[in-house]
Design a protein around this motif. Structure first.
Motif, PDB file in Angstrom:
ATOM      1  N   PRO A   1       0.816  -1.209   0.000  1.00 12.34           N
ATOM      2  CA  PRO A   1       0.000   0.000   0.000  1.00 12.34           C
ATOM      3  C   PRO A   1       0.854   1.266   0.000  1.00 12.34           C
ATOM      4  O   PRO A   1       1.793   1.393   0.787  1.00 12.34           O
ATOM      5  N   GLY A   2       0.562   2.164  -0.927  1.00 16.97           N
ATOM      6  CA  GLY A   2       1.284   3.417  -1.000  1.00 16.97           C
ATOM      7  C   GLY A   2       2.654   3.339  -1.639  1.00 16.97           C
ATOM      8  O   GLY A   2       3.380   4.335  -1.679  1.00 16.97           O
ATOM      9  N   LYS A   3       3.008   2.155  -2.130  1.00 14.53           N
ATOM     10  CA  LYS A   3       4.328   1.984  -2.755  1.00 14.53           C
ATOM     11  C   LYS A   3       4.173   1.567  -4.209  1.00 14.53           C
ATOM     12  O   LYS A   3       3.142   1.046  -4.617  1.00 14.53           O
ATOM     13  N   GLU A   4       5.244   1.766  -4.969  1.00 14.43           N
ATOM     14  CA  GLU A   4       5.239   1.362  -6.361  1.00 14.43           C
ATOM     15  C   GLU A   4       5.383  -0.151  -6.478  1.00 14.43           C
ATOM     16  O   GLU A   4       5.940  -0.810  -5.596  1.00 14.43           O
ATOM     17  N   ARG A   5       4.879  -0.658  -7.576  1.00 13.98           N
ATOM     18  CA  ARG A   5       5.039  -2.081  -7.843  1.00 13.98           C
ATOM     19  C   ARG A   5       6.521  -2.397  -8.060  1.00 13.98           C
ATOM     20  O   ARG A   5       7.238  -1.649  -8.710  1.00 13.98           O
ATOM     21  N   GLU A   6       6.945  -3.517  -7.538  1.00  9.05           N
ATOM     22  CA  GLU A   6       8.358  -3.908  -7.586  1.00  9.05           C
ATOM     23  C   GLU A   6       8.488  -5.300  -8.190  1.00  9.05           C
ATOM     24  O   GLU A   6       7.763  -6.214  -7.795  1.00  9.05           O
ATOM     25  N   LEU A   7       9.419  -5.447  -9.108  1.00  7.85           N
ATOM     26  CA  LEU A   7       9.735  -6.776  -9.632  1.00  7.85           C
ATOM     27  C   LEU A   7      10.614  -7.460  -8.591  1.00  7.85           C
ATOM     28  O   LEU A   7      11.713  -6.999  -8.298  1.00  7.85           O
ATOM     29  N   VAL A   8      10.155  -8.565  -8.066  1.00  7.01           N
ATOM     30  CA  VAL A   8      10.858  -9.262  -6.992  1.00  7.01           C
ATOM     31  C   VAL A   8      11.834 -10.290  -7.555  1.00  7.01           C
ATOM     32  O   VAL A   8      12.982 -10.372  -7.126  1.00  7.01           O
ATOM     33  N   ALA A   9      11.378 -11.063  -8.514  1.00 10.41           N
ATOM     34  CA  ALA A   9      12.213 -12.099  -9.102  1.00 10.41           C
ATOM     35  C   ALA A   9      11.646 -12.474 -10.458  1.00 10.41           C
ATOM     36  O   ALA A   9      10.434 -12.386 -10.673  1.00 10.41           O
ATOM     37  N   ALA A  10      12.537 -12.874 -11.352  1.00 10.79           N
ATOM     38  CA  ALA A  10      12.092 -13.253 -12.688  1.00 10.79           C
ATOM     39  C   ALA A  10      13.092 -14.217 -13.295  1.00 10.79           C
ATOM     40  O   ALA A  10      14.269 -14.229 -12.901  1.00 10.79           O
ATOM     41  N   GLU A  11      12.585 -14.974 -14.257  1.00 15.40           N
ATOM     42  CA  GLU A  11      13.483 -15.880 -14.935  1.00 15.40           C
ATOM     43  C   GLU A  11      13.015 -16.092 -16.364  1.00 15.40           C
ATOM     44  O   GLU A  11      11.834 -15.945 -16.670  1.00 15.40           O
ATOM     45  N   SER A  12      13.966 -16.389 -17.215  1.00 18.45           N
ATOM     46  CA  SER A  12      13.660 -16.671 -18.613  1.00 18.45           C
ATOM     47  C   SER A  12      14.746 -17.578 -19.160  1.00 18.45           C
ATOM     48  O   SER A  12      15.769 -17.810 -18.512  1.00 18.45           O
ATOM     49  N   SER A  13      14.519 -18.045 -20.372  1.00 19.41           N
ATOM     50  CA  SER A  13      15.484 -18.932 -21.000  1.00 19.41           C
ATOM     51  C   SER A  13      16.671 -18.159 -21.571  1.00 19.41           C
ATOM     52  O   SER A  13      17.668 -18.752 -21.951  1.00 19.41           O
ATOM     53  N   GLU A  14      16.562 -16.824 -21.602  1.00 18.75           N
ATOM     54  CA  GLU A  14      17.583 -16.033 -22.292  1.00 18.75           C
ATOM     55  C   GLU A  14      18.628 -15.424 -21.372  1.00 18.75           C
ATOM     56  O   GLU A  14      19.657 -14.956 -21.833  1.00 18.75           O
ATOM     57  N   ARG A  15      18.347 -15.405 -20.084  1.00 14.81           N
ATOM     58  CA  ARG A  15      19.306 -14.763 -19.185  1.00 14.81           C
ATOM     59  C   ARG A  15      19.201 -15.373 -17.791  1.00 14.81           C
ATOM     60  O   ARG A  15      18.209 -16.020 -17.474  1.00 14.81           O
ATOM     61  N   PRO A  16      20.211 -15.153 -16.970  1.00 14.12           N
ATOM     62  CA  PRO A  16      20.151 -15.688 -15.606  1.00 14.12           C
ATOM     63  C   PRO A  16      18.974 -15.100 -14.829  1.00 14.12           C
ATOM     64  O   PRO A  16      18.491 -14.012 -15.142  1.00 14.12           O
ATOM     65  N   SER A  17      18.539 -15.815 -13.831  1.00 10.42           N
ATOM     66  CA  SER A  17      17.429 -15.344 -13.017  1.00 10.42           C
ATOM     67  C   SER A  17      17.755 -14.005 -12.372  1.00 10.42           C
ATOM     68  O   SER A  17      18.904 -13.730 -12.006  1.00 10.42           O
ATOM     69  N   TYR A  18      16.717 -13.190 -12.243  1.00  9.66           N
ATOM     70  CA  TYR A  18      16.852 -11.892 -11.580  1.00  9.66           C
ATOM     71  C   TYR A  18      16.193 -11.978 -10.215  1.00  9.66           C
ATOM     72  O   TYR A  18      15.100 -12.538 -10.084  1.00  9.66           O
ATOM     73  N   VAL A  19      16.856 -11.440  -9.214  1.00  8.76           N
ATOM     74  CA  VAL A  19      16.280 -11.344  -7.870  1.00  8.76           C
ATOM     75  C   VAL A  19      16.586  -9.948  -7.351  1.00  8.76           C
ATOM     76  O   VAL A  19      17.734  -9.504  -7.409  1.00  8.76           O
ATOM     77  N   ALA A  20      15.595  -9.258  -6.871  1.00  8.09           N
ATOM     78  CA  ALA A  20      15.788  -7.896  -6.362  1.00  8.09           C
ATOM     79  C   ALA A  20      16.733  -7.902  -5.169  1.00  8.09           C
ATOM     80  O   ALA A  20      16.752  -8.850  -4.376  1.00  8.09           O
ATOM     81  N   GLU A  21      17.492  -6.837  -5.045  1.00 12.56           N
ATOM     82  CA  GLU A  21      18.449  -6.730  -3.947  1.00 12.56           C
ATOM     83  C   GLU A  21      17.765  -6.840  -2.590  1.00 12.56           C
ATOM     84  O   GLU A  21      18.326  -7.404  -1.649  1.00 12.56           O
ATOM     85  N   SER A  22      16.559  -6.340  -2.510  1.00 10.71           N
ATOM     86  CA  SER A  22      15.846  -6.320  -1.242  1.00 10.71           C
ATOM     87  C   SER A  22      15.487  -7.726  -0.734  1.00 10.71           C
ATOM     88  O   SER A  22      15.207  -7.899   0.454  1.00 10.71           O
ATOM     89  N   VAL A  23      15.516  -8.721  -1.624  1.00 14.23           N
ATOM     90  CA  VAL A  23      15.153 -10.075  -1.216  1.00 14.23           C
ATOM     91  C   VAL A  23      16.239 -11.082  -1.533  1.00 14.23           C
ATOM     92  O   VAL A  23      16.063 -12.284  -1.289  1.00 14.23           O
TER      93      VAL A  23
END
Length: 118
Positions: free
Chosen positions: A40-62
């Protein structure tokens, strides 16, 4: 792409939860998937993602606490959340798209609430 989320709930700080995101069709046909959250009151944040084209992404906060994974046999995406903190409290959404960078333009799950109490 139809995405059905499950998991979430309320847990005390330091606890763990696992979010699941089931796809109606084969998950192998989805190039990129990820998890967003919005408090609530904060912007949407990408927490983690993965695809076949690049290494998995994980936000610094987590980083070091959350892990994203796929189970191709179950057509499901997961977010394992350990050492949860009150600041992790948010609505969590899974997303699917063509690339990690364009995930927000793809398909979305219905959202699931995660509440971490101090």
């Amino acid at each position: 792409v139809h995405l059905e989320q499950s998991g979430g709930g309320e847990v005390q700080a330091g606890g763990s939860l696992r979010l699941s995101c089931a796809t109606r069709g084969s998950i192998l046909s989805i190039p990129a998937m990820g998890w967003y959250r919005q408090a609530p009151g904060k912007e949407r944040e990408l927490v983690a993602a993965e695809s076949s084209e690049r290494p998995s992404y994980v936000a610094e906060s987590v980083k070091g606490r959350f892990t994203i994974s796929r189970d191709n046999t179950k057509n499901a995406l997961y977010l394992q959340m350990n050492s949860l903190k009150p600041e992790d409290t948010a609505m969590y959404y899974c997303a699917a798209g063509l690339t990690v960078d364009t995930l927000s333009q793809g398909s979305w799950g219905q959202g699931t609430q995660v509440t971490v109490s101090a």
